[in-house]
Design a protein around this motif. Structure first.
Motif, PDB file in Angstrom:
ATOM      1  N   LEU A   3      28.553 -33.162  -1.750  1.00 48.03           N
ATOM      2  CA  LEU A   3      29.455 -31.952  -1.881  1.00 48.03           C
ATOM      3  C   LEU A   3      30.272 -31.879  -0.655  1.00 48.03           C
ATOM      4  N   ARG A   4      29.671 -32.077   0.569  1.00 52.54           N
ATOM      5  CA  ARG A   4      30.244 -31.646   1.666  1.00 52.54           C
ATOM      6  C   ARG A   4      31.380 -32.850   2.051  1.00 52.54           C
ATOM      7  N   ALA A   5      31.013 -33.955   1.628  1.00 51.09           N
ATOM      8  CA  ALA A   5      32.070 -35.185   1.665  1.00 51.09           C
ATOM      9  C   ALA A   5      33.225 -34.724   0.942  1.00 51.09           C
ATOM     10  N   THR A   6      32.954 -34.489  -0.176  1.00 47.70           N
ATOM     11  CA  THR A   6      33.960 -33.999  -1.315  1.00 47.70           C
ATOM     12  C   THR A   6      34.910 -33.036  -0.652  1.00 47.70           C
ATOM     13  N   LEU A  34      32.851 -36.721 -10.252  1.00 46.03           N
ATOM     14  CA  LEU A  34      31.650 -37.426  -9.396  1.00 46.03           C
ATOM     15  C   LEU A  34      30.668 -36.550  -8.810  1.00 46.03           C
ATOM     16  N   THR A  35      31.428 -35.496  -7.839  1.00 46.20           N
ATOM     17  CA  THR A  35      30.580 -34.702  -7.039  1.00 46.20           C
ATOM     18  C   THR A  35      29.821 -33.617  -8.309  1.00 46.20           C
ATOM     19  N   LYS A  36      30.511 -33.058  -9.279  1.00 44.96           N
ATOM     20  CA  LYS A  36      29.807 -32.205 -10.453  1.00 44.96           C
ATOM     21  C   LYS A  36      28.629 -32.890 -11.035  1.00 44.96           C
ATOM     22  N   LEU A  37      28.883 -34.465 -11.407  1.00 50.56           N
ATOM     23  CA  LEU A  37      27.758 -35.157 -12.195  1.00 50.56           C
ATOM     24  C   LEU A  37      26.494 -35.370 -11.212  1.00 50.56           C
ATOM     25  N   HIS A  38      26.946 -35.684  -9.832  1.00 49.42           N
ATOM     26  CA  HIS A  38      25.776 -36.327  -9.021  1.00 49.42           C
ATOM     27  C   HIS A  38      25.123 -34.863  -8.512  1.00 49.42           C
ATOM     28  N   VAL A  39      25.641 -33.882  -8.189  1.00 43.92           N
ATOM     29  CA  VAL A  39      25.022 -32.870  -7.701  1.00 43.92           C
ATOM     30  C   VAL A  39      24.134 -32.311  -8.809  1.00 43.92           C
ATOM     31  N   SER A  40      24.927 -32.121 -10.029  1.00 45.90           N
ATOM     32  CA  SER A  40      24.057 -31.652 -10.985  1.00 45.90           C
ATOM     33  C   SER A  40      22.656 -32.525 -11.428  1.00 45.90           C
ATOM     34  N   ARG A  41      22.679 -33.731 -11.287  1.00 48.82           N
ATOM     35  CA  ARG A  41      21.741 -34.355 -11.441  1.00 48.82           C
ATOM     36  C   ARG A  41      20.685 -34.291 -10.370  1.00 48.82           C
ATOM     37  N   GLU A  42      21.104 -34.166  -9.200  1.00 43.57           N
ATOM     38  CA  GLU A  42      20.254 -33.867  -8.215  1.00 43.57           C
ATOM     39  C   GLU A  42      19.389 -32.553  -8.245  1.00 43.57           C
ATOM     40  N   PHE A  43      20.151 -31.516  -8.827  1.00 39.23           N
ATOM     41  CA  PHE A  43      19.818 -30.337  -9.066  1.00 39.23           C
ATOM     42  C   PHE A  43      18.674 -30.267 -10.007  1.00 39.23           C
ATOM     43  N   ASN A  44      18.769 -31.109 -11.095  1.00 33.99           N
ATOM     44  CA  ASN A  44      17.806 -31.128 -12.127  1.00 33.99           C
ATOM     45  C   ASN A  44      16.634 -31.751 -11.622  1.00 33.99           C
ATOM     46  N   ALA A  45      16.947 -32.933 -10.887  1.00 34.24           N
ATOM     47  CA  ALA A  45      15.686 -33.892 -10.431  1.00 34.24           C
ATOM     48  C   ALA A  45      14.849 -32.830  -9.525  1.00 34.24           C
ATOM     49  N   LEU A  46      15.600 -32.127  -8.587  1.00 34.28           N
ATOM     50  CA  LEU A  46      14.702 -31.597  -7.640  1.00 34.28           C
ATOM     51  C   LEU A  46      13.959 -30.362  -8.292  1.00 34.28           C
TER      52      LEU A  46
END
Lengths: 81, 385
Positions: free
Chosen positions: B305-308, B324-336
């Motif tokens: 997120l911060r790099a973006t 990519l940011t949306k997909l990645h952060v969303s996946r990490e959000f769900n995993a966490l």
């Protein structure tokens, strides 16, 4: 007749990549004749950005800038290409 | 607010003053109500003016500082037990990225002067109407129409669904078809005030997440607007949509990253407090591994997120990076969320833990601003596939 300085070739390739069945010329109306749909325009814009190293802003994703291959050439000329 | 406590008064990039200002944001998030009073008090902190250039009357803080602020608010809300504020921050972000940002990019001097100051001040809440029942990911199949009137204006008819902020919005940015051929040049965008005759907002749609965000159906029945309501000119609707989505996809999950950080801290505290078999569960390797995994998911989300945001500050944010940011952060959000739920065990089903809401918010993040499948498609195209 527009002299191809290399930019036209890049544009033609980008259009063919996005719409492989395209067999028109530089003046063919790509938008109104539905050669390029919205996602195809994004593909073309992305390829032009990558190949020519020129950023294309969202506010420049206008039909008039992508209306034809010639229109794209004229648009890119305004960006120094 | 004093001038010294506003980011307008200093360069916010990593300074002590910025950190101090973030403390104020954290305190606001701890007590803010998810209603228009909270909206206005957040705006008074300059939350809605952060990314807007000073020349436009904004704070000129940039995208990275804005993301840090919304992360801080999300974390502050969770640590204060203000669990419903996460979705409210999402709603503020939707106003910021899908309505205010397109107005900045495409608006005429007159359009910006008419709306921007009040939007930044929290006096005008914005909503973006793009989705329809039959036009979600396939936005080009939308049926809302705008036809020219005899008096140099437009008449809009159609129904928009899942319009975030609709129940409270004062201004709607509405996408409509202005010609019949099925190409991207057939869409136009319109600024439609809530007070426009013929515009009606349905009751709030019942959703389980994000909590605090309100969404509704918006009906347009012969809504007439002037020529000056058209944003970016006739045919610019797709460009407006892409601009909104590029920013929304890149930054809409900034509050969620804050929620992730806050919930991780809360869960660590829970693991230290709760004992089983005579000792705190934090001493068991299985629990520690879950919390370490969650920390990895958080770090991965924060970093991307911060790099973006940093790339956006350099004017280098493209559609693929945003997706990519949306997909990645969303996946990490769900995993966490799932890892933290495992630490709570059966207590994860109790609302007071915040876990059920976290899981619902994480689930919702997979669908708004474009589904995972849409993000994947955009990223693939960015790769040249």
């Amino acid at each position: 007749m527009t002299v191809d300085d290399g930019v036209l070739t890049v544009i033609r390739e980008a259009v063919h990549k996005a719409a492989p069945a395209f067999d028109g010329d530089d003046e063919t109306q790509l938008i109104t004749q539905q050669v390029l749909d919205s996602l195809a325009v994004l593909k073309v814009a992305s390829r032009l950005e990558n190949q020519l190293g020129v950023p294309i802003r969202d506010a420049e994703l206008l039909p008039r800038n992508f209306a034809s291959i010639s229109a794209m050439r004229a648009f890119l000329a305004t960006k120094g290409c | 607010m004093t001038l010294q406590s506003s980011p307008r008064a200093f360069d916010p990039s990593g300074t002590e003053e910025f950190a101090h200002w973030l403390d104020g944001v954290r305190a606001w998030a701890g007590t803010a109500a998810p209603d228009m009073s909270g909206w206005r008090s957040g705006a008074a902190l300059d939350l809605l003016a952060l990314p807007v250039a000073r020349g436009e009357g904004g704070a000129g803080a940039g995208f990275l500082a804005t993301c840090r602020a919304f992360e801080t608010a999300g974390e502050g809300a969770v640590l204060s037990g203000n669990n419903v504020l996460g979705g409210f921050l999402f709603a503020m972000s939707a106003h910021l990225w899908a309505c205010q940002e397109p107005l900045l990019a495409f608006g005429t001097d007159e359009q910006r002067a008419a709306y921007l100051p009040d939007m930044m001040a929290g006096k005008v809440c914005g909503a973006f109407g793009a989705t329809e029942d039959g036009a979600g990911s396939d936005v080009m199949s939308m049926r809302t129409r705008a036809v020219r009137t005899d008096t140099e204006g437009w008449c809009l008819n159609g129904v928009k669904t899942f319009v975030t902020n609709a129940p409270t919005a004062d201004l709607f940015l509405v996408l409509a078809r202005t010609s019949e051929h099925d190409s991207y040049g057939s869409l136009s965008a319109f600024l439609v005030p809530r007070s426009s005759p013929g515009l009606s907002v349905g009751s709030a749609t019942e959703i389980v997440g994000p909590a605090g965000a309100r969404t509704a159906v918006v009906r347009l029945a012969d809504v007439t607007v002037g020529e000056q309501a058209c944003l970016g000119g006739e045919g610019a609707g797709f460009a407006v949509l892409m601009h909104a989505m590029r920013h929304e996809r890149a930054f809409i999950l900034a509050p969620a990253v804050g929620l992730m950080a806050g919930m991780l801290r809360r869960t660590v505290e829970h693991a230290r407090r709760r004992s089983q078999f005579g000792r705190p569960i934090a001493t068991y390797d299985a629990v520690r591994e879950r919390l370490v995994d969650a920390a990895l998911h958080l770090a991965a989300a924060q970093d991307v997120l911060r790099a973006t945001a940093g790339s956006a500050d350099l004017d280098e944010l493209d559609q693929a990076r945003a997706a990519l940011t949306k997909l990645h952060v969303s996946r990490e959000f769900n995993a966490l969320s799932n890892r933290l739920a495992d630490v709570y065990g059966g207590y994860a089903m109790m609302p007071d833990t915040g876990i059920p809401q976290l899981i619902h918010d994480a689930l919702a993040s997979r669908f708004y601003s474009g589904t995972d499948d849409m993000q994947t498609k955009i990223i693939a195209e960015g790769l040249g596939l």
